[in-house]
Scaffold this motif. Structure first.
Motif, PDB file in Angstrom:
ATOM      1  N   VAL A 258       0.870  -1.176   0.000  1.00 39.19           N
ATOM      2  CA  VAL A 258       0.000   0.000   0.000  1.00 39.19           C
ATOM      3  C   VAL A 258       0.907   1.225   0.000  1.00 39.19           C
ATOM      4  O   VAL A 258       1.553   1.535   1.004  1.00 39.19           O
ATOM      5  CB  VAL A 258      -0.928   0.008   1.230  1.00 39.19           C
ATOM      6  N   ASN A 259       0.999   1.890  -1.137  1.00 41.32           N
ATOM      7  CA  ASN A 259       1.982   2.952  -1.316  1.00 41.32           C
ATOM      8  C   ASN A 259       1.336   4.329  -1.252  1.00 41.32           C
ATOM      9  O   ASN A 259       0.335   4.580  -1.914  1.00 41.32           O
ATOM     10  CB  ASN A 259       2.721   2.752  -2.637  1.00 41.32           C
ATOM     11  N   ILE A 260       1.927   5.204  -0.423  1.00 36.14           N
ATOM     12  CA  ILE A 260       1.365   6.527  -0.144  1.00 36.14           C
ATOM     13  C   ILE A 260       2.135   7.567  -0.952  1.00 36.14           C
ATOM     14  O   ILE A 260       3.350   7.707  -0.797  1.00 36.14           O
ATOM     15  CB  ILE A 260       1.460   6.857   1.358  1.00 36.14           C
ATOM     16  N   ILE A 261       1.428   8.300  -1.820  1.00 34.18           N
ATOM     17  CA  ILE A 261       2.081   9.331  -2.630  1.00 34.18           C
ATOM     18  C   ILE A 261       1.311  10.646  -2.508  1.00 34.18           C
ATOM     19  O   ILE A 261       0.156  10.673  -2.073  1.00 34.18           O
ATOM     20  CB  ILE A 261       2.191   8.923  -4.113  1.00 34.18           C
ATOM     21  N   GLY A 262       1.959  11.739  -2.928  1.00 38.01           N
ATOM     22  CA  GLY A 262       1.319  13.055  -2.896  1.00 38.01           C
ATOM     23  C   GLY A 262       2.356  14.159  -2.904  1.00 38.01           C
ATOM     24  O   GLY A 262       3.564  13.901  -2.904  1.00 38.01           O
ATOM     25  N   ASN A 263       1.890  15.402  -2.923  1.00 40.07           N
ATOM     26  CA  ASN A 263       2.788  16.556  -2.888  1.00 40.07           C
ATOM     27  C   ASN A 263       3.525  16.627  -1.548  1.00 40.07           C
ATOM     28  O   ASN A 263       3.115  15.976  -0.578  1.00 40.07           O
ATOM     29  CB  ASN A 263       1.985  17.846  -3.108  1.00 40.07           C
ATOM     30  N   PRO A 264       4.582  17.447  -1.451  1.00 41.29           N
ATOM     31  CA  PRO A 264       5.254  17.614  -0.162  1.00 41.29           C
ATOM     32  C   PRO A 264       4.314  18.191   0.895  1.00 41.29           C
ATOM     33  O   PRO A 264       3.419  18.976   0.595  1.00 41.29           O
ATOM     34  CB  PRO A 264       6.380  18.621  -0.485  1.00 41.29           C
TER      35      PRO A 264
END
Length: 292
Positions: free
Chosen positions: A8-14
């Motif tokens: 389960v990979n968490i991505i997004g802007n800083p």
């Protein structure tokens, strides 16, 4: 009962709260948290086990347009998060309207794996603004399930966690059931020291720093650690050390307290500062520090 497991990979802007969420899921402080962008540099795995499931949470660097070799490597970690994800957690915050990199955004909207879009920091918003934001993201990412959350306050975090378990594929565990992360102890020592530098130094200093733990000796009642703080220029070395060593001492004292909690033992921490010129643009140095 069949066993489930998946990435389960968490991505997004800083600075949208990825590390706060990761630590909330895992129940341990694996990812360092500051208000500065680019706090997370690596892809950090946190493992959560139940009797019939194993979730491999992955915290990733915030998505940026890279300006030098280190940032290129950080974005490679984000790209790898797309490749092995069983579930993708795309995190945004109230008021945000787009991902900084259009190519990444297209990957999300075209993804065939389950996408959970988490609208974070709703504790800073009112109901009308929240409803507008939910509608905006429904239109932008129609293939996502949307959850308004507050990672800091824990609002809806359990609901998201339970949904993740429902979506996991059937699989045996990937790691031993008592394992918390894929990173060695020295990684967390380095990150704890780097967190204090991010908190206490301004401008370019925190971004020009890398930490390397050269010695780690565990005895029955104490762990003895020797770590080196790398900077790019002599002037940065002076700033890190401070007047009569006061700034470096503060970093050491605060990092030691955190590490004593993490390891559950007394810590003896020695810190040194060295100049390693232009390490952020040197492929060999980046490889040495685990960036590619």
């Amino acid at each position: 009962m069949a066993h489930k497991a998946g990435f389960v990979n968490i991505i997004g802007n800083p600075n949208v709260g990825k590390s706060t969420l990761m630590n909330a899921f895992v129940g341990e402080k694996l990812s360092i948290i500051t208000s500065k962008a680019q706090t997370t540099r690596h892809r950090i795995l946190g493992i959560v086990n139940g009797d019939d499931f194993q979730i491999l949470f992955s915290d990733t660097p915030g998505i940026i347009k890279p300006a030098y070799e280190l940032q290129e490597s950080m974005m490679d970690f984000v790209k790898s998060a797309f490749e092995d994800a069983d579930i993708l957690v795309y995190m945004v915050e109230i008021g945000e309207k787009a991902l900084k990199d259009e190519a990444f955004f297209k990957k999300i909207t075209n993804s065939e794996i389950p996408i959970l879009l988490l609208l974070n920091k709703i504790d800073t918003s009112d109901q009308q603004k929240l409803e507008e934001q939910v509608q905006l993201w429904k239109e932008k990412v129609p293939n996502a399930e949307i959850y308004p959350i507050s990672a800091l306050e824990g609002f809806q975090v359990n609901e998201v966690f339970n949904r993740i378990i429902e979506l996991l594929p059937e699989s045996p565990p990937f790691y031993p059931k008592d394992q918390l992360t894929d990173k060695p102890e020295r990684f967390f020592i380095n990150e704890s020291i780097r967190e204090k530098i991010l908190l206490h130094y301004k401008k370019e200093i925190p971004y020009a720093v890398e930490v390397e733990t050269e010695e780690f000796h565990e005895e029955e009642k104490i762990i003895r650690i020797r770590s080196v703080i790398m900077v790019e220029r002599d002037t940065q070395k002076g700033i890190i050390i401070g007047h009569k060593g006061s700034a470096l001492k503060r970093v050491g004292v605060e990092a030691r307290k955190d590490l004593e909690k993490f390891f559950g033992k007394k810590i003896h921490l020695e810190l040194y500062v060295k100049v390693n010129k232009n390490w952020r643009s040197n492929q060999n140095q980046l490889k040495r520090f685990g960036y590619n």
